[in-house]
Design a protein around this motif. Structure first.
Motif, PDB file in Angstrom:
ATOM      1  N   TYR A   1      10.171  71.722  56.052  1.00 26.21           N
ATOM      2  CA  TYR A   1       9.463  72.477  57.077  1.00 26.21           C
ATOM      3  C   TYR A   1      10.389  73.561  57.602  1.00 26.21           C
ATOM      4  O   TYR A   1      11.566  73.296  57.870  1.00 26.21           O
TER       5      TYR A   1
ATOM      6  N   TYR B   1      10.790  77.151  60.224  1.00 25.67           N
ATOM      7  CA  TYR B   1      10.282  77.726  61.468  1.00 25.67           C
ATOM      8  C   TYR B   1      11.016  79.013  61.800  1.00 25.67           C
ATOM      9  O   TYR B   1      12.182  79.185  61.465  1.00 25.67           O
TER      10      TYR B   1
ATOM     11  N   SER C   1       5.371  78.228  61.808  1.00 23.80           N
ATOM     12  CA  SER C   1       5.899  77.138  60.997  1.00 23.80           C
ATOM     13  C   SER C   1       5.344  77.271  59.582  1.00 23.80           C
ATOM     14  O   SER C   1       4.247  77.799  59.376  1.00 23.80           O
TER      15      SER C   1
ATOM     16  N   SER D   1       1.705  76.878  58.376  1.00 27.45           N
ATOM     17  CA  SER D   1       0.956  75.742  58.897  1.00 27.45           C
ATOM     18  C   SER D   1       0.489  75.997  60.332  1.00 27.45           C
ATOM     19  O   SER D   1      -0.591  75.568  60.710  1.00 27.45           O
ATOM     20  N   GLU D   2       1.295  76.687  61.115  1.00 29.49           N
ATOM     21  CA  GLU D   2       0.865  77.072  62.461  1.00 29.49           C
ATOM     22  C   GLU D   2       1.544  78.374  62.855  1.00 29.49           C
ATOM     23  O   GLU D   2       2.637  78.674  62.368  1.00 29.49           O
TER      24      GLU D   2
ATOM     25  N   ARG E   1      13.495  71.351  59.068  1.00 24.81           N
ATOM     26  CA  ARG E   1      13.577  69.901  59.210  1.00 24.81           C
ATOM     27  C   ARG E   1      13.103  69.245  57.924  1.00 24.81           C
ATOM     28  O   ARG E   1      12.436  69.864  57.096  1.00 24.81           O
TER      29      ARG E   1
ATOM     30  N   PHE F   1       6.503  62.839  59.725  1.00 24.82           N
ATOM     31  CA  PHE F   1       6.278  62.986  61.162  1.00 24.82           C
ATOM     32  C   PHE F   1       7.458  62.471  61.968  1.00 24.82           C
ATOM     33  O   PHE F   1       7.790  62.992  63.017  1.00 24.82           O
ATOM     34  N   LEU F   2       8.127  61.435  61.474  1.00 26.15           N
ATOM     35  CA  LEU F   2       9.241  60.883  62.225  1.00 26.15           C
ATOM     36  C   LEU F   2      10.523  61.690  62.069  1.00 26.15           C
ATOM     37  O   LEU F   2      11.538  61.364  62.672  1.00 26.15           O
TER      38      LEU F   2
ATOM     39  N   TYR G   1      12.186  64.077  63.392  1.00 22.10           N
ATOM     40  CA  TYR G   1      12.001  64.714  64.684  1.00 22.10           C
ATOM     41  C   TYR G   1      12.926  65.887  64.926  1.00 22.10           C
ATOM     42  O   TYR G   1      12.660  66.743  65.748  1.00 22.10           O
ATOM     43  N   GLU G   2      14.044  65.943  64.221  1.00 27.22           N
ATOM     44  CA  GLU G   2      15.079  66.896  64.589  1.00 27.22           C
ATOM     45  C   GLU G   2      14.945  68.188  63.822  1.00 27.22           C
ATOM     46  O   GLU G   2      14.965  68.194  62.591  1.00 27.22           O
ATOM     47  N   GLN G   3      14.793  69.275  64.553  1.00 29.46           N
ATOM     48  CA  GLN G   3      14.841  70.597  63.945  1.00 29.46           C
ATOM     49  C   GLN G   3      16.280  71.108  64.034  1.00 29.46           C
ATOM     50  O   GLN G   3      16.907  71.015  65.074  1.00 29.46           O
TER      51      GLN G   3
END
Lengths: 115, 110
Positions: free
Chosen positions: A31, A33, A48, A55-56, A95, A99-100, A102-104
């Motif tokens: 992912y 950003y 993102s 995706s967004e 990242r 889903f878990l 969590y850290e970018q």
């Protein structure tokens, strides 16, 4: 320790010119950003990117902006026709998948100055 | 995006504990609470995150209220290198967007 890198560290451009900001995310990340931070203001989400597509995106990310992952390592942000108000620090982040995850991880940023 | 509220600034003496509060009264059941910090002239850096239970890691502890409407980031012994802007962020269940607020600027006094 792996890290996100960004080039250039500082870019100066004239209003109306196109700029491309480059990022090399961490190699196994999925992912990606872009964020920006106008001097003295908060960090703002732009876009993102996952699986080779957006995706967004936020309201800031209008038609003047585009992102691309041209090869397996680079992730770029293009601003087609820069405006004075595009002057800001631009941060790339990445990242791992899931889903878990969590850290970018953020890069050091590119300072864009539009004159 | 659920909103968070933090004090604009706080001060702490070096080597003393610091409690950074965050209010998030509109948090939804699936929102994770994340804390990031931004040292001067650097990109944001992950600190800690949690959902319902208190969390500890090598950097800090996160205390989450029972109703989840507030949380507190705890730095056990502030050092000069902890001087930064600390952001409390809610991540929704899509996991993709981070909305940074204005954060708390922490000053550590030697």
């Amino acid at each position: 320790e792996p890290e996100v890198t960004q080039t250039p560290s500082h870019q100066v451009t004239q209003m109306g010119q196109e700029v491309i900001l480059r990022c090399v995310p961490i190699s196994n990340h999925l992912y990606f950003y872009w964020y920006r931070q106008i001097l003295g203001q908060k960090v703002e989400f732009l876009v993102s990117f996952y699986n080779n597509e957006i995706s967004e995106k936020s309201e800031i990310f209008d038609d003047q902006f585009s992102v691309e992952r041209p090869d397996g390592s680079n992730f770029t942000l293009k601003i087609r026709s820069t405006k004075l108000e595009d002057s800001a620090m631009y941060f790339c982040a990445s990242r791992t998948g899931g889903f878990l995850a969590y850290e970018q991880y953020f890069g050091p940023g590119t300072r864009l100055t539009v004159t | 995006d659920a909103k968070t509220t933090q004090p604009n600034s706080m001060e702490s003496n070096e080597e003393e504990p610091v409690h950074l509060p965050c209010n998030h009264s509109t948090i939804s059941g699936t929102d994770y609470i994340h804390w990031y910090r931004q040292l001067p002239s650097q990109g944001p850096e992950y600190v800690i995150h949690g959902l319902t239970s208190n969390v500890n890691n090598r950097m800090a502890s996160l205390a989450i209220a029972e109703d989840r409407k507030s949380s507190t980031l705890i730095l056990h012994r502030a050092t000069l290198r902890d001087a930064a802007v600390y952001y409390c962020i809610l991540r929704d269940d899509t996991g993709n967007q981070f909305y940074f607020g204005t954060g708390t600027s922490l000053t550590v006094i030697p």
